[in-house]
Design a protein around this motif. Structure first.
Motif, PDB file in Angstrom:
ATOM      1  N   SER A 254     -29.268 -20.142 -10.037  1.00 25.61           N
ATOM      2  CA  SER A 254     -30.211 -18.966 -10.672  1.00 25.61           C
ATOM      3  C   SER A 254     -30.927 -19.180 -11.908  1.00 25.61           C
ATOM      4  CB  SER A 254     -30.536 -17.626 -10.699  1.00 25.61           C
ATOM      5  OG  SER A 254     -31.851 -16.507 -10.702  1.00 25.61           O
ATOM      6  N   ASP A 255     -32.446 -19.001 -12.117  1.00 25.02           N
ATOM      7  CA  ASP A 255     -33.931 -19.443 -13.012  1.00 25.02           C
ATOM      8  C   ASP A 255     -32.495 -18.194 -14.225  1.00 25.02           C
ATOM      9  OD1 ASP A 255     -33.868 -21.833 -12.704  1.00 25.02           O
ATOM     10  OD2 ASP A 255     -36.243 -20.967 -11.738  1.00 25.02           O
ATOM     11  N   ASP A 256     -32.827 -17.252 -13.663  1.00 21.92           N
ATOM     12  CA  ASP A 256     -32.184 -15.828 -14.703  1.00 21.92           C
ATOM     13  C   ASP A 256     -31.621 -14.907 -13.862  1.00 21.92           C
ATOM     14  OD1 ASP A 256     -32.974 -12.825 -15.694  1.00 21.92           O
ATOM     15  OD2 ASP A 256     -34.917 -13.955 -16.610  1.00 21.92           O
TER      16      ASP A 256
ATOM     17  N   ARG B 120     -30.474 -12.131 -14.338  1.00 25.43           N
ATOM     18  CA  ARG B 120     -30.242 -10.814 -15.216  1.00 25.43           C
ATOM     19  C   ARG B 120     -31.710 -10.373 -14.062  1.00 25.43           C
ATOM     20  NH1 ARG B 120     -26.184  -9.466 -18.233  1.00 25.43           N
ATOM     21  NH2 ARG B 120     -26.285 -10.886 -20.107  1.00 25.43           N
ATOM     22  N   ALA B 121     -32.829 -10.641 -14.013  1.00 27.04           N
ATOM     23  CA  ALA B 121     -33.793 -10.160 -13.086  1.00 27.04           C
ATOM     24  C   ALA B 121     -33.750 -10.502 -11.255  1.00 27.04           C
ATOM     25  CB  ALA B 121     -34.414 -11.048 -12.896  1.00 27.04           C
ATOM     26  N   GLU B 122     -32.678 -11.989 -10.689  1.00 26.17           N
ATOM     27  CA  GLU B 122     -32.166 -11.816  -9.710  1.00 26.17           C
ATOM     28  C   GLU B 122     -31.295 -10.203  -8.891  1.00 26.17           C
ATOM     29  OE1 GLU B 122     -32.558 -12.977  -7.114  1.00 26.17           O
ATOM     30  OE2 GLU B 122     -34.376 -13.995  -8.101  1.00 26.17           O
TER      31      GLU B 122
ATOM     32  N   GLN C 255     -26.453 -18.798 -14.337  1.00 24.39           N
ATOM     33  CA  GLN C 255     -27.618 -18.853 -14.790  1.00 24.39           C
ATOM     34  C   GLN C 255     -27.365 -20.232 -16.179  1.00 24.39           C
ATOM     35  OE1 GLN C 255     -30.335 -16.337 -16.765  1.00 24.39           O
ATOM     36  NE2 GLN C 255     -31.468 -17.572 -17.818  1.00 24.39           N
TER      37      GLN C 255
ATOM     38  N   HIS D  14     -27.001 -21.823 -19.316  1.00 27.33           N
ATOM     39  CA  HIS D  14     -28.219 -22.116 -20.279  1.00 27.33           C
ATOM     40  C   HIS D  14     -28.200 -24.326 -21.177  1.00 27.33           C
ATOM     41  CE1 HIS D  14     -28.137 -17.444 -20.162  1.00 27.33           C
ATOM     42  NE2 HIS D  14     -26.541 -17.703 -19.967  1.00 27.33           N
TER      43      HIS D  14
END
Length: 130
Positions: free
Chosen positions: A83-85, A87-89, A127, A129
């Motif tokens: 996932s690119d994000d 927390r958003a997912e 994700q 970093h």
């Protein structure tokens, strides 16, 4: 060169899994071929990525139950998705009623979260970093 083309997760119910992996997680159907009876060759993949498919494989084989039970008992995910994000997912999926066994957690170069796919598996979102 060798590439990953197909990997699988065992699911209790292919129809339920199809709904979860497409409607909730956002994957698209790549193949849906009847195999006789209720079983299907059912694969999904990420939108825009035809290279890798996930087979939603029936869990009827006698080895699957003990294997998955041991993984769940130890909190080990059956698969990991990028996932690119995370927390958003996580926020989006919680709004859809998805249960997480581990919220987004920073682990140095990666943030991970673990969800229940409603079909017998724990799935890790990761994700990277940097």
């Amino acid at each position: 060169m060798i590439r990953i083309h197909l990997t699988s997760v065992f699911v209790d119910d292919q129809t339920k899994a199809l709904d979860f992996y497409t409607r909730v997680l956002g994957f698209e159907v790549r193949a849906d071929v009847p195999l006789g009876g209720e079983d299907r060759w059912l694969t999904v993949g990420a939108p825009g990525d035809d290279a890798v498919q996930l087979l939603l494989e029936p869990s009827g084989h006698r080895a699957v139950g003990p294997y998955r039970a041991a993984l769940r008992e130890d909190g080990i995910p059956a698969a990991q998705f990028a996932s690119d994000d995370v927390r958003a997912e996580h926020a989006r999926l919680v709004e859809l009623g998805v249960e997480f066994t581990m919220p987004p957690t920073d682990m140095g170069p990666v943030t991970v979260a673990v969800l229940d796919d409603t079909c017998g598996n724990l799935i890790q979102l990761a994700q990277m970093h940097g």
